[in-house]
Scaffold this active site. Structure first.
Site, mmCIF file in Angstrom:
data_model
loop_
_atom_site.group_PDB
_atom_site.id
_atom_site.type_symbol
_atom_site.label_atom_id
_atom_site.label_comp_id
_atom_site.label_asym_id
_atom_site.label_seq_id
_atom_site.Cartn_x
_atom_site.Cartn_y
_atom_site.Cartn_z
ATOM 1 N N SER A 183 -19.281 -1.948 -20.921
ATOM 2 C CA SER A 183 -20.192 -0.814 -20.798
ATOM 3 C C SER A 183 -21.458 -1.025 -21.630
ATOM 4 C CB SER A 183 -19.496 0.494 -21.185
ATOM 5 O OG SER A 183 -19.276 0.551 -22.573
ATOM 6 N N ASP A 234 -16.921 2.299 -18.346
ATOM 7 C CA ASP A 234 -15.940 2.753 -19.338
ATOM 8 C C ASP A 234 -15.607 4.221 -19.077
ATOM 9 O OD1 ASP A 234 -14.337 3.063 -21.527
ATOM 10 O OD2 ASP A 234 -15.818 2.406 -22.996
ATOM 11 N N HIS A 286 -13.310 5.892 -21.325
ATOM 12 C CA HIS A 286 -12.604 6.442 -22.482
ATOM 13 C C HIS A 286 -13.472 7.494 -23.165
ATOM 14 C CE1 HIS A 286 -10.664 2.562 -21.816
ATOM 15 N NE2 HIS A 286 -9.587 3.187 -22.231
#
Lengths: 209, 534
Positions: free
Chosen positions: A149, A96, A98
């Protein structure tokens, strides 16, 4: 009494910073000024929760706070230096990338006098474990926007358990895709979609107000 | 204890697992609730044809005593009972068919064959049978993608495919669906099945992979890329299709990341890759896809807009079905809502949402930060339908994802937005959304004359590709490529796929700050000035 907290709440950047300078010049204590800044930031957090404020407002408030803190910094006398309320390690795990939510969280933690170490995104489980050893945080915050994740987060929490590091820390998971099941899966202590709630949990755990 | 319920007019029986909700069971069967399903709008009204179920308070409030007596209930309140039968045809979508399946002819060829173009969408699958000699579309069928039962959006399906069983289910479901549609096309048109020699499928990267039987795990995590996105050729025999003669099935290659063969088809349809001047192709959906370029250079990206454009995640949001507000305009300072079908409004769909927010901005009910300034914290649309603060936030996230993606691609190619000749809007939403409202909310930061809705370019491109594929493929290539079908190429398509550069927005720090910036609405209705990147 000044209205510094209100100026921050209303995101009036220049006026708020002017007020900080004015009060510093007036010889007021850094702690009192900082407390007002925090009160303003707390209101911003509440307004965000209520939907009155949105991402751009939150980011702007963080910038105002950072600038205010920079103005205050040179005036902090070492004895007065507030001890950090606790240490927080943050990461977005492998799989991930973000980090918008995590960055907001980091700012909020700093506002609440936590020492924050942010490992960034796509973090390998072993790197997180190593950092737990080196930095010795009170809290580990794992941010996720992608379900995959969770696997790397699980690897990390299992490894912490295995190396006997788990008991000394509280693990928080947050992000839009997290659920109470994820908390159970990772054996975490707290799960939320709301950065403010995460910070409140840690403040509470440290016996703070 | 499982139980069975009947669904009309499909005349199907569904078996529900213990404790399974009606919503989940219908979804599993490929039937989506037309609304949020939270007892807020009455959007999910159904007629009980068999079974005794007492109405609850919400239902009594919503329906007249007469309605109740004739069996009207709200599906979201219904506890499934064994043997009950429901009529749900009132959930039919508005006539999206004209946009999703236009039937424009292609260039006539000389071969006396028939071919099939399939647009394999995440939500809807459309297939067309063409007479290659005349270039005419003979027949069209469309269905909901039955994979929806395993997840409404792409990410949840990719997640579902992570174990072998789930993967096999998704692969078989979509293959069976395409096979059944092909069979239906052939049989309804009455042509000799042996004359159909080829089908071309286009879809996003996940659909490309799932139809081809390729693992979608790489799409589930960073960097969301796959090396198996090439052109695929399968034989109908290996797909297990019954009632279809031998047929070659081509799956058009992907452009990179989540940008799939449907976008490549969009390029074929708009000819963006052949023009000297730079144009933009935007497919506005849950996953927004953007291509910017010209005959020299092409750059593409996908951007996660979320479901707001389809009415998802909106309190009173619903699909563009009967009872949805699909357009809102200001007349003498008053809001005027247009509702699909001859009935009162019970929710709002994506195009209505964009209009409503544009009007709210004009009235000053919403400020540029997205905050509702009204005392009641609502944007009232009709006596029953309103927008909440959270709804505005959802739209801000969706439009920011698209606007920031476009801005970043322009910066990447060093092209100013004014210099973009055409902004082609592909897909259903892009065709229904009011262009000036999209401009007003900052979703499309272009001028009216640049923006051109172009319909279902995926299907148009698939049709065009039917003509392309014919003379290039040969058995020798197939032999050589036996170990790696990615090596099978079509020159016309290869020229595009080799030129396109995929840009990963998620990995760009610039994207994140742009995204935040773009969550704001433009200050006034004047066309925003373009600010060149510093």
């Amino acid at each position: 009494m000044s209205n510094l907290d209100q100026l921050i709440e209303e995101l009036k950047r220049d006026e708020a910073l002017g007020e900080v300078e004015l009060r510093l010049a007036g010889g007021e204590s850094v702690t009192a000024i900082l407390d007002d800044c925090r009160a303003g930031m707390a209101r911003v957090g509440e307004l965000f929760q209520e939907g009155e404020y949105f991402l751009a407002d939150l980011i702007l408030s963080a910038e105002i706070f950072k600038s205010a803190a920079a103005l205050l910094e040179p005036h902090i006398n070492p004895e007065q230096q507030q001890k950090a309320l606790g240490k927080v390690l943050l990461a977005t795990m492998r799989g991930d990338i973000h980090d918008l939510g995590k960055n907001i969280l980091a700012t909020l933690f700093r506002v609440h006098s936590f020492e924050v170490h942010d490992l960034g995104v796509n973090v390998e489980p072993e790197d997180l474990v190593q950092e737990v050893k080196d930095f010795q945080p009170d809290f580990v915050g794992i941010s996720a926007l992608i379900t995959t994740s969770f696997e790397s987060a699980k690897e990390a929490t299992d490894q912490l358990e295995k190396e006997g590091l788990r008991d000394g820390i509280k693990i928080l998971v947050g992000g839009a895709v997290t659920t109470p099941e994820v908390k159970t899966y990772l054996g975490a202590d707290f799960q939320t979609h709301d950065a403010t709630a995460g910070v409140a949990y840690c403040v509470n755990a440290m016996g703070g107000c | 204890m499982s139980l069975r319920i009947g669904i009309e007019p499909q005349s199907r029986w569904l078996t529900l697992a213990a404790g399974e909700s009606l919503r989940d069971a219908l979804f599993r069967a490929g039937i989506e609730f037309p609304c949020g399903g939270k007892s807020l709008c009455g959007g999910c009204q159904v007629q009980l044809l068999a079974g005794e179920i007492e109405p609850d308070t919400a239902e009594k409030e919503y329906f007249s005593a007469e309605d109740i007596a004739s069996g009207w209930r709200l599906a979201c309140r219904l506890k499934p009972q064994n043997g009950m039968r429901l009529r749900i045809e009132q959930w039919q979508h508005r006539a999206a068919a004209p946009i999703l399946s236009d039937t424009q002819s292609i260039e006539p060829g000389c071969e006396e064959t028939y071919r099939i173009a399939i647009d394999l969408g995440t939500t809807t699958v459309v297939a067309q049978l063409l007479n290659m000699a005349t270039g005419e579309v003979l027949s069209v069928v469309s269905r909901l993608n039955p994979q929806a039962a395993y997840g409404a959006d792409l990410m949840s399906r990719i997640d579902y495919a992570r174990n072998d069983e789930g993967f096999a289910q998704l692969v078989n479901t979509v293959r069976d669906c395409a096979g059944a549609m092909i069979s239906e096309l052939i049989h309804s048109s009455g042509i000799d099945s042996a004359l159909v020699d080829r089908a071309i499928l286009v879809g996003n990267t996940a659909m490309h992979h799932l139809f081809s039987g390729i693992d979608v795990a790489p799409l589930a995590s960073v960097p969301f890329s796959t090396i198996h996105g090439g052109l695929r050729r399968l034989e109908s025999a290996e797909l297990g299709w019954k009632g279809v003669d031998e047929l070659a099935v081509w799956v058009l290659p992907c452009l990179g990341g989540f940008v799939g063969g449907d976008v490549l088809a969009g390029l074929l349809a708009t000819q963006l890759h052949r023009e000297r001047e730079t144009s933009l192709l935007v497919d506005l959906g849950t996953n927004g896809e953007i291509v910017l370029g010209n005959r020299q250079q092409l750059i593409c990206a996908s951007t996660a807009a979320g479901p707001a454009f389809e009415g998802g995640g909106i309190l009173m949001g619903m699909q563009a079905a009967a009872g949805a507000i699909d357009a809102v305009e200001l007349k003498d300072g008053e809001l005027c809502c247009h509702v699909i079908g001859q009935q009162s409004a019970r929710g709002i769909c994506g195009s209505g949402l964009v209009d409503a927010v544009a009007c709210g901005l004009e009235l000053g009910w919403i400020d540029p930060s997205g905050r509702i300034t009204r005392e009641d914290k609502r944007i009232p649309l009709t006596s029953d339908v309103y927008l909440s603060q959270q709804d505005i936030r959802q739209l801000q996230l969706a439009k920011a994802a698209i606007a920031a993606g476009i801005e970043l691609l322009c910066a990447q190619m060093a092209v100013s937005k004014e210099a973009v000749i055409n902004v082609f809007l592909a897909g259903a939403f892009g065709n229904y959304v009011d262009v000036s409202s999209a401009m007003r909310i900052g979703l499309l930061e272009f001028t009216q004359h640049q923006i051109k809705p172009v319909g279902n370019t995926a299907l148009q491109g698939a049709r065009l590709a039917l003509g392309l594929a014919s003379d290039v493929y040969d058995e020798q290539l197939r032999e050589e490529a036996a170990d790696d079908t990615d090596k099978v190429q079509l020159p016309e398509l290869t020229a595009i796929t080799e030129k396109v550069v995929h840009f990963s927005l998620g990995e760009s720090q610039a994207f994140q700050s742009l995204f935040i910036e773009k969550t704001k609405f433009p200050e006034s209705s004047a066309t925003p000035e373009y600010q060149p990147e510093v």
